[in-house]
Write an enzyme that holds these catalytic residues in place. Sequence first.
Site, PDB file in Angstrom:
ATOM      1  N   GLN A 167      -1.932   2.426   9.947  1.00  0.00           N
ATOM      2  CA  GLN A 167      -0.641   2.539   9.239  1.00  0.00           C
ATOM      3  C   GLN A 167       0.375   3.312  10.079  1.00  0.00           C
ATOM      4  OE1 GLN A 167      -3.619   3.088   7.842  1.00  0.00           O
ATOM      5  NE2 GLN A 167      -3.660   2.602   5.675  1.00  0.00           N
ATOM      6  N   ASN A 177      -5.232  12.537   0.871  1.00  0.00           N
ATOM      7  CA  ASN A 177      -4.303  11.676   1.609  1.00  0.00           C
ATOM      8  C   ASN A 177      -5.135  10.882   2.610  1.00  0.00           C
ATOM      9  OD1 ASN A 177      -1.575  10.777   2.127  1.00  0.00           O
ATOM     10  ND2 ASN A 177      -1.723  11.823   4.093  1.00  0.00           N
ATOM     11  N   LYS A 178      -4.476  10.055   3.381  1.00  0.00           N
ATOM     12  CA  LYS A 178      -5.159   9.167   4.324  1.00  0.00           C
ATOM     13  C   LYS A 178      -6.184   9.901   5.179  1.00  0.00           C
ATOM     14  CE  LYS A 178      -4.938   5.661   4.546  1.00  0.00           C
ATOM     15  NZ  LYS A 178      -5.965   4.881   3.800  1.00  0.00           N
ATOM     16  N   ARG A 182      -7.454  -0.136  -6.619  1.00  0.00           N
ATOM     17  CA  ARG A 182      -7.676   0.952  -5.663  1.00  0.00           C
ATOM     18  C   ARG A 182      -7.834   2.248  -6.472  1.00  0.00           C
ATOM     19  NH1 ARG A 182      -4.138   1.186  -0.491  1.00  0.00           N
ATOM     20  NH2 ARG A 182      -6.062   2.177   0.218  1.00  0.00           N
ATOM     21  N   ASP A 242      -1.973  11.091  -2.019  1.00  0.00           N
ATOM     22  CA  ASP A 242      -2.404  10.070  -2.982  1.00  0.00           C
ATOM     23  C   ASP A 242      -2.781  10.670  -4.326  1.00  0.00           C
ATOM     24  OD1 ASP A 242      -2.890   8.709  -0.212  1.00  0.00           O
ATOM     25  OD2 ASP A 242      -2.749   7.146  -1.744  1.00  0.00           O
ATOM     26  N   ARG A 276       0.868  -1.173   0.000  1.00  0.00           N
ATOM     27  CA  ARG A 276       0.000   0.000   0.000  1.00  0.00           C
ATOM     28  C   ARG A 276       0.905   1.222   0.000  1.00  0.00           C
ATOM     29  NH1 ARG A 276       2.467   1.911   3.688  1.00  0.00           N
ATOM     30  NH2 ARG A 276       0.944   3.580   3.729  1.00  0.00           N
ATOM     31  N   GLY A 277       0.280   2.425  -0.087  1.00  0.00           N
ATOM     32  CA  GLY A 277       1.071   3.647  -0.239  1.00  0.00           C
ATOM     33  C   GLY A 277       1.130   3.957  -1.728  1.00  0.00           C
TER      34      GLY A 277
HETATM   35  O1  MRU Z   1      -4.417   3.228   2.264  1.00  0.00           O
HETATM   36  P1  MRU Z   1      -2.939   3.447   2.126  1.00  0.00           P
HETATM   37  O2  MRU Z   1      -2.158   2.869   3.254  1.00  0.00           O
HETATM   38  O3  MRU Z   1      -2.428   3.018   0.776  1.00  0.00           O
HETATM   39  O4  MRU Z   1      -2.779   5.020   2.211  1.00  0.00           O
HETATM   40  C1  MRU Z   1      -1.509   5.573   2.103  1.00  0.00           C
HETATM   41  C2  MRU Z   1      -1.472   7.042   2.293  1.00  0.00           C
HETATM   42  O5  MRU Z   1      -2.475   7.695   2.467  1.00  0.00           O
HETATM   43  C3  MRU Z   1      -0.138   7.693   2.147  1.00  0.00           C
HETATM   44  O6  MRU Z   1      -0.024   8.799   2.973  1.00  0.00           O
HETATM   45  C4  MRU Z   1       0.043   8.125   0.688  1.00  0.00           C
HETATM   46  O7  MRU Z   1      -0.221   7.069  -0.178  1.00  0.00           O
HETATM   47  C5  MRU Z   1       1.409   8.647   0.420  1.00  0.00           C
HETATM   48  S1  MRU Z   1       2.597   7.363   0.515  1.00  0.00           S
HETATM   49  C6  MRU Z   1       4.116   8.024   0.165  1.00  0.00           C
END
Ligand code: MRU
Length: 356
Positions: A199, A250-251, A90, A240, A47-48
């Site tokens: 996370q 973002n998250k 995703r 993201d 993920r990320g």
């Molecule tokens: O749901 P995830 O764990 O994929 O979400 C990740 C995030 O929101 C990160 O902050 C984002 O992808 C940047 S990662 C360098």
Amino acid sequence: MFVAQPIEWTDKGVVMLDQRRLPTEEISYTYTDYREVAQAIREMVIRGAPAIGVAAAMGAALGLLHSTASSIDALQSEFPEICDTLAKTRPTAVDLFWALERMKRRFAELCATSKSLSEIKRAMVEEAKLVHLEKKATDQAIGEYGAQFMPAQGQVMTQCNAGALATGGIGTALGVIRVAYQQGKKLHVLVPETRPYLQGSRLTAWELHKGGIPLTLITDNMVGHFLKTGKVGAVVTGADRIAANGDTANKIGTYQIAVLAKENNVPFYIAAPVSTFDLSIPDGDHIPIEERSAAEVTHLQGLRIAPDVHAAHPAFDVTPSRYIVAIFTERGVARAPYTTALRDLAAAPQPVVASA
Ligand code: MRU
């Protein structure tokens, strides 16, 4: 200093560290089928945003490598299905689609110029490896631009995990913190646990702890309290998807941190590669927000922590650009007005990386 390796191309297949099992178990899987890679992205083995872009590129290469097509025409007719399967995993992180578009462009070039199937397959594997290699160089450059904005000492806050696990390099937000720390800045990182998927507590705390960077884990509802104390020098998070006007997805939870940071005069920064820009959409209202399973809210590691009620789970939120003091990229630092700053960075040359 310790750098986690979430994904690697090997002769046996694509090796991924299962991020769902961290921090208690370090287990890796080797995938040889692109459909397994798609499933790994959907189920958060990896993920990320940048890391799922790398995974998608490697998945596309894997699909071609193991294809039984006996002609270039037949391979060309299989490729869209491979890319679609990887794309439907995703929806929010634009890096995923960026990586697939890049693989499609390279494939079209190769089909027009190559003489054999094996030549195309080999070159597509090289392209996927190059995507990964570029992420490493990109993170380092983002880190160097962003480190200048970190305080000389004291607390900084992040959200989610924007570290090595999320990119395949040194990380974006955590890359900034890492470079600043290596430059001698005495930073201490406040890590919100980042419910519901944790996370922050599972991944960011693990990475920082293994890397020897001091941290304090906090729950998400402590964020306002810590920002109000006047002892946080900066907030830096990943992204993201960044719309043309600088609004940033973002998250989930990032938006409230940004608002509270502004209220308390703490600068809020985004660290993200240019591949995270989506200049085709004018603002954050156009960013698709992934809705994940309610079970990730009602359960923790399989244990029910709520009655059997309806639970919402938008996995991301959008921070309006007025809360963002600057965006660190590998090509430089964007500041308001973002519409022109992001357009200029998107048009600037990408630092060149030697091929894999
Ligand atoms: O749901 P995830 O764990 O994929 O979400 C990740 C995030 O929101 C990160 O902050 C984002 O992808 C940047 S990662 C360098």
